[in-house]
Scaffold this active site. Structure first.
Site: not given
Ligand SMILES: *Cc1c(COP(=O)(O)O)cnc(C)c1O
Length: 389
Positions: A92, A114, A375
């Site tokens: 992010k 948000e 992610s």
């Molecule tokens: C916020 C988050 C997501 C989901 O958000 P996307 O916009 O779908 O990427 C996925 N993995 C992690 C670690 C997150 O913090």
């Protein structure tokens, strides 16, 4: 199969999805944002500053790691794109820094956001601190309770966290509050949306800021994988990896939150079990009842607990550029344990959905190379993991 779109059409649409369904008070702000981002993104000074921060501050490029022990266990060659190693622990930050830089360029001293899991709030508070911007973060009361460590992080970083009690007290309600704030304060405020959702130009802009993930994969791989897998909440980590790979022959798989099972109705599978409607300013797949009322999403991971999906994913699904599957809470927990025990990596519960899909499908993936977008890291989920594992 139709091709990926470099930019949505002038109405902000990816095929039939996307657009700009917003109150009149925001239309001018959205149009201005589109023009400003397009000009910044074409300005080598802006892009250079963004990439300099990604390198020196975020720690990019993140490694492309061959997960040998996991591969051996599953009988599938698995590579991990290590977004969990980015500063603040998830992808992010790529987006938050880009939008923070844009606010700075537009002469806006304040950013708002948000947050659901708290990860986007932390990323935005971090960007605000390093860029010298004022920051307020809207967060549902339920999420404030289940993500307490991230609330403290935001506060230590100097952000104001504002609790939202309306609705279910989760991400969708926080988005609505942040939009209301922006409509009142647009002169001095940039609304840093946390995923590839919302009215045009957000889905396009956030994808552009996240596609560094897939661009790096193209540079880092000697040979492209057969399959690339990512979890899908709003869809920013997924589109960030998918977009540069779309059309190269790599099979793209998005994993949505199956929650307690699709049949129970308690899940977050907007594409798999939803239908097209209008949510937060865009036409896209979403969870809704027969009267078009938005349904609550459910997932063990706050980041996937959103009843919609970015419009470009709706497009990818429709034209066959990617396919979308789901994994339950239980499978995701097993995915955490599997990755922890084989590789010494505790993934975020969101990312564990992608790991779990590969584990479940291992027999059909045999002899293939699979790339998982990891992610984020699991530190924020420790309380849940201790309770459930
Ligand atoms: C916020 C988050 C997501 C989901 O958000 P996307 O916009 O779908 O990427 C996925 N993995 C992690 C670690 C997150 O913090």
């Amino acid at each position: 199969m139709r091709a990926r779109l470099h930019r949505p059409d002038p109405r902000g649409r990816f095929g039939e999805y996307g657009g700009r369904f917003a109150p009149e008070t925001l239309m001018t702000a959205l149009e201005e944002l589109e023009v400003e981002f397009a000009s910044a993104w074409a300005d080598p000074l802006f892009v250079g500053e963004y990439h300099r921060l990604l390198e020196l501050y975020v720690g990019r490029p993140t490694p492309l790691y061959p997960a040998h022990r996991l591969s051996e266990r599953l009988g599938v060659e698995v590579w991990l794109k290590r977004e969990d190693l980015a500063h603040t622990g998830a992808h992010k930050i790529n987006n938050a820094l880009g939008q923070g830089l844009l606010a700075h360029r537009m002469g806006k001293p304040r950013i708002i956001a948000e947050t659901g899991a708290g990860q986007h709030g932390v990323a935005t508070a971090t960007a605000a601190a390093v860029l010298g911007l004022e920051c307020q973060v809207y967060m549902g009361e339920v999420d404030i309770r289940r993500q307490a460590p991230n609330v403290s992080r935001m506060q230590i970083l100097g952000a104001d966290v504002i609790g939202v009690a309306s609705g279910a007290g989760t991400l969708k309600d926080a988005v609505s509050e942040a939009m209301r704030d922006w409509a009142r304060t647009v002169e001095e405020t940039q609304y840093v949306i946390g995923s590839v959702v919302g009215p045009h130009p957000f889905p396009w802009m956030v994808r552009e800021l996240q596609k560094v993930i897939g661009d790096e994969v193209l540079r880092q791989s000697e040979q492209l994988p057969d399959v690339a897998v990512a979890c899908v909440g709003g869809g920013s980590n997924a589109i960030g990896m998918f977009w540069p790979l779309a059309g190269t022959g790599v099979e793209l798989v998005g994993v949505e939150a199956g929650g307690e099972g699709i049949g129970t109705g308690r899940h977050g599978a907007s594409i798999g079990a939803g239908s097209p409607g209008i949510l937060h300013g865009a036409r896209t797949y979403m969870l809704q009842d027969d009267d078009g009322q938005v349904l609550e999403a459910h997932s063990i991971s706050a980041g996937l607990d959103y009843p919609g999906v970015g419009p470009e994913h709706s497009y990818f699904q429709e034209v066959g550029l990617a396919r979308y599957v789901s994994v339950t809470d239980r499978e995701a927990l097993d995915g955490v344990r599997l990755l922890a025990l084989t590789e010494g990596i505790i993934p975020a519960l969101e990312s564990a959905h992608a790991v779990a899909w590969v584990a479940r499908e291992a027999s059909s993936l045999r002899h293939k190379t699979v790339l998982i977008n990891l992610s984020g890291r699991g530190d924020k989920d420790m309380e849940m993991l201790v309770e459930r594992l």
